[in-house]
Enzyme design. Structure first.
Site, mmCIF file in Angstrom:
data_model
loop_
_atom_site.group_PDB
_atom_site.id
_atom_site.type_symbol
_atom_site.label_atom_id
_atom_site.label_comp_id
_atom_site.label_asym_id
_atom_site.label_seq_id
_atom_site.Cartn_x
_atom_site.Cartn_y
_atom_site.Cartn_z
ATOM 1 N N VAL A 106 0.868 -1.176 0.000
ATOM 2 C CA VAL A 106 0.000 0.000 0.000
ATOM 3 C C VAL A 106 0.904 1.224 0.000
ATOM 4 O O VAL A 106 1.911 1.251 0.720
ATOM 5 C CB VAL A 106 -0.933 0.011 1.224
ATOM 6 C CG1 VAL A 106 -1.752 1.299 1.273
ATOM 7 C CG2 VAL A 106 -1.868 -1.203 1.192
ATOM 8 N N CYS A 107 0.575 2.210 -0.828
ATOM 9 C CA CYS A 107 1.292 3.478 -0.833
ATOM 10 C C CYS A 107 2.775 3.218 -1.151
ATOM 11 O O CYS A 107 3.079 2.385 -2.003
ATOM 12 C CB CYS A 107 1.060 4.151 0.533
ATOM 13 S SG CYS A 107 1.344 5.920 0.607
ATOM 14 N N THR A 108 3.698 3.867 -0.464
ATOM 15 C CA THR A 108 5.114 3.678 -0.781
ATOM 16 C C THR A 108 5.695 2.402 -0.177
ATOM 17 O O THR A 108 6.908 2.190 -0.267
ATOM 18 C CB THR A 108 5.941 4.901 -0.346
ATOM 19 O OG1 THR A 108 5.667 5.171 1.021
ATOM 20 C CG2 THR A 108 5.569 6.122 -1.191
ATOM 21 N N GLY A 156 -2.564 2.252 -4.462
ATOM 22 C CA GLY A 156 -1.973 3.582 -4.526
ATOM 23 C C GLY A 156 -1.832 4.208 -3.151
ATOM 24 O O GLY A 156 -1.574 3.520 -2.162
#
Lengths: 234, 234
Positions: A106-108, A156
């Protein structure tokens, strides 16, 4: 093909200092309720982990003692950058990935998976501020909210982890279970503003958020370029 | 009328055993990033609090030591029911409400506010399974996702707390700040299924989730009826 309900599942999440708690807590809501499963929250030590904004989370177990997981959730947040050369963490991700059904970033968190070598040739997504970093790890960036490429699933920025978690649940236990969890979670979102993505946010909003992320974005790009150079020389 | 940026704000959340973590962690993401503010996570003791699904959260301070807050967030979850006669908790909510700009309940946190006497004559919402409990506390139920009635703001089930938190931020610091946080959080939701509300979920999904909540719903109704009876006799 979902997994028969009589086969128990182990699901776990790496947590770490200066992570973005929502990358973990959003997906936890559905993933910790998968029928016939256990959930493990994992860090190096069993000590409170402080997120970017100060929330304190307590892990259940350590990267050395965690069992082989069926699903490894890798969240992101600024603190991901401090782990990009942390061999204990990267080898944990690699080891778990070798035996897991799915790795879900998730995310970075995607960048951590990249540093662990999992993204080569994979379609993936990450927080929109970090999208240009993905190719440095051999990934093919996508601006879809959730991307499935074989064993590797990525969502994202931040709240997209909720959408992705329901998809992971549906892959594990089927759509009926995922829909029941969605209804329990009352996940019928009504964002009060149209500002949730670079495409919909007013330009001054976009520029302000982009500017605020400039330093961390430059660090992430530099780390990615160094990774790419090290691979080219290997 | 938003609050001038040079006036610092104190924002805090009650957490408690068997809460639903997402009622707290969802709103935290935006509320803990309000410019010129401090955030306090609050429980009776500074000990780990285990949510319904096993997540362990560590409070910052106690209900006795927390400062007067500008915003009190009251999450819900099954564990709310164990606090409905807990005078230490209810008087904390009452005391904070008396000095706060806003009390913001998420999910069945609204019932705790009801037991504290805050809902008399107020429009409010809660998790859809508990909607019939609200009138027992004198509230006027609404099926809007987020309801604002003067000082009292309520969001529906679990993930609706995210929508509500952006509205709270906009009331405190204006829409530009709320939109910047929405973009940072990439809150451009794309639920993978149409099952997030009783109105959109397929009937068998609705019935399964309703049935699973039957015991807690009956408890909540019984507690509400006893409250109503005690007020009628008072």
């Amino acid at each position: 093909m979902t997994i028969p309900l009589d086969i128990p599942l182990k699901i776990g999440a790496l947590i770490f200092p200066n992570m973005d708690q929502c990358d973990f807590t959003g997906p936890f809501e559905a993933l910790a309720r998968v029928p016939n499963s256990s959930f493990f929250t994992i860090w190096k030590e069993i000590e409170p982990v402080r997120d970017l904004a100060g929330m304190k989370l307590l892990p259940d177990t350590t990267i050395d003692e965690a069992p082989q997981l069926d699903v490894l959730l890798v969240p992101g947040g600024y603190g991901q950058e401090a782990l990009m050369h942390d061999e204990a963490v990267l080898s944990f991700i690699r080891r778990q990935a070798a035996g897991a059904r799915y790795v879900y970033s998730v995310c970075t968190g995607a960048l951590l998976c990249g540093a662990a070598g999992l993204l080569q040739g994979k379609r993936a997504t990450t927080h929109w501020t970090a999208m240009d970093v993905l190719p440095l790890y051999g990934a093919i960036p996508s601006d879809e909210r959730v991307v499935i490429d074989g064993q590797f699933i990525s969502a994202g920025g931040v709240t997209s982890g909720i959408d992705g978690s329901l998809i992971v649940v549906s892959l594990l236990r089927g759509e009926t279970v995922a829909q029941e969890l969605q209804l329990y979670m009352a996940y019928d979102p009504k964002p009060p503003f149209q500002a949730g993505s670079p495409a919909t946010a007013p330009a001054p909003i976009f520029e302000a958020v982009m500017e605020r992320a400039r330093t961390i974005t430059e660090q992430r790009l530099a780390t990615g370029r160094a990774y790419q150079a090290s691979k080219a020389n290997a």
